[in-house]
Design a protein around this motif. Sequence first.
Motif, PDB file in Angstrom:
ATOM      1  N   ILE A 183     -70.068  21.326  33.714  1.00  0.00           N
ATOM      2  CA  ILE A 183     -69.601  21.171  35.090  1.00  0.00           C
ATOM      3  C   ILE A 183     -68.084  21.357  35.146  1.00  0.00           C
ATOM      4  O   ILE A 183     -67.390  21.219  34.132  1.00  0.00           O
ATOM      5  N   THR A 184     -67.614  21.660  36.340  1.00  0.00           N
ATOM      6  CA  THR A 184     -66.180  21.808  36.587  1.00  0.00           C
ATOM      7  C   THR A 184     -65.769  20.753  37.602  1.00  0.00           C
ATOM      8  O   THR A 184     -66.485  20.528  38.580  1.00  0.00           O
ATOM      9  N   VAL A 185     -64.643  20.104  37.339  1.00  0.00           N
ATOM     10  CA  VAL A 185     -64.062  19.184  38.320  1.00  0.00           C
ATOM     11  C   VAL A 185     -62.803  19.865  38.830  1.00  0.00           C
ATOM     12  O   VAL A 185     -61.872  20.116  38.061  1.00  0.00           O
ATOM     13  N   LEU A 186     -62.792  20.192  40.116  1.00  0.00           N
ATOM     14  CA  LEU A 186     -61.658  20.941  40.671  1.00  0.00           C
ATOM     15  C   LEU A 186     -60.808  20.060  41.584  1.00  0.00           C
ATOM     16  O   LEU A 186     -61.312  19.447  42.525  1.00  0.00           O
ATOM     17  N   PHE A 187     -59.521  20.031  41.263  1.00  0.00           N
ATOM     18  CA  PHE A 187     -58.537  19.339  42.101  1.00  0.00           C
ATOM     19  C   PHE A 187     -57.772  20.440  42.820  1.00  0.00           C
ATOM     20  O   PHE A 187     -57.300  21.382  42.181  1.00  0.00           O
TER      21      PHE A 187
END
Length: 297
Positions: A183-187
Motif C-alpha cells: 500500500i501507499t500512504v500519500l501526504f
Amino acid sequence: MEHASERPEVAPNAVTTAILSLSEQPGQGKAALAKEIVDNLHRNGWLYLTNHGISDELITEAFSTAKALAKLDNEAPPPATEVRESYNYFPYAEQKFPKKELPDFAPAMAALFKAAYNLSLELLELIIVGLELPLDQAEVLRTAHSLVGTEKSNTKMRLLWYPPAKSDAAASRLGTHSDYGTITVLFQDQTGGLEAQNRDGRWTTVKPLSATGKGGAVLIQLGDMFQHWTSGRLHSSKHRVQLTNPAQAGATRQSIAFFLHPNDDHLISQLNGQKSDRDITMGDFLKNRFSISYGSD
Ligand SMILES: O=C(O)CCC(=O)C(=O)O
Ligand SMILES: [Fe+2]
C-alpha cells in the motif's frame, strides 16, 4: 483554457472518494470500519483516512525539509523536460542524505517514515478483518513486512516537488501508473491534480485534502503486489497527476508518498490460503512486473 483540449476526458463526479475516520465512531465498531475500507479498496483502490494518528508536527517538518531539499537541488537547473523532482528516501541510505546542508533531514524523514509504517501495519490488520480472513493472516502480513527500513526491503518514501509549469507545458505532471508494492500512504498539499481510475475503468479527480490541520487526511492507495496477494479482490488503481486548470499551472505542488513493500525474499502466497503456482517472492515480482499477468485483469 489553453490546455483543456489536450486533456483526456474526466468525469469529475463519476466516482466518490471515501473519507473514513480511523478512530472508531460511536456506534461503529472496528469490523464495520474494516468492511468499509475493504469495500473501497475493492471498488476503487483508494480512500482517505482522517484521524490517522500522525501528528501535524511530523508531517509539517517533513514537508518543509523536503521543500528545502528541492530548493537545494534547484541550484543546478533541471532539464527542460523535467516537470517534477523526486527523491527516494531509504532510511539505511545515509550516504545519500544532505547531512551538511540539511541537518534536520534525517530525523524528520525517519520520524515520518516510522509513523507511516506503523499506520500501514494498523491498516493491514483492518484489511484482514474486512476481508474476513483468519486473523493469523494479519501475522503473515506483519512478518512479510518485518524488514522495512533495511536493505532487504524496497519500502521507501518519495519526496515529490512539482515546480510551476511553463505556460506551454503539457497537461501531465506525472504519467499514468499504478504503485507496485503493498500500500501507499500519500501526504499531499492542497494544490490538487491527482486523478485515479477505479475497477470499472472510470477516471475521477481525487479532491485534494491536506494531510494536516482539522480533518487532515492521508490518501491510501493499493499496490499491484497487494492486488496479486488478495487474488484480485482488492484493486490497484492507475493514477496520474494532471494540471487540471490554468491557475494550477502557476502553483507548485508538494507530496510525500510512503510505499510499503514486503521483504524482498518474502514468498507471496495467496491470502485466501489456496496454494497457487503464482506464488512469487517480492524480488521476483519486481523483476517480472512488466511481463506477468495477474489478478483479475
Ligand atoms: O504526487 C502525487 O500526489 C502522486 C505521486 C505518485 O503517485 C507516485 O509517486 O507514485
Ligand atoms: Fe503513484
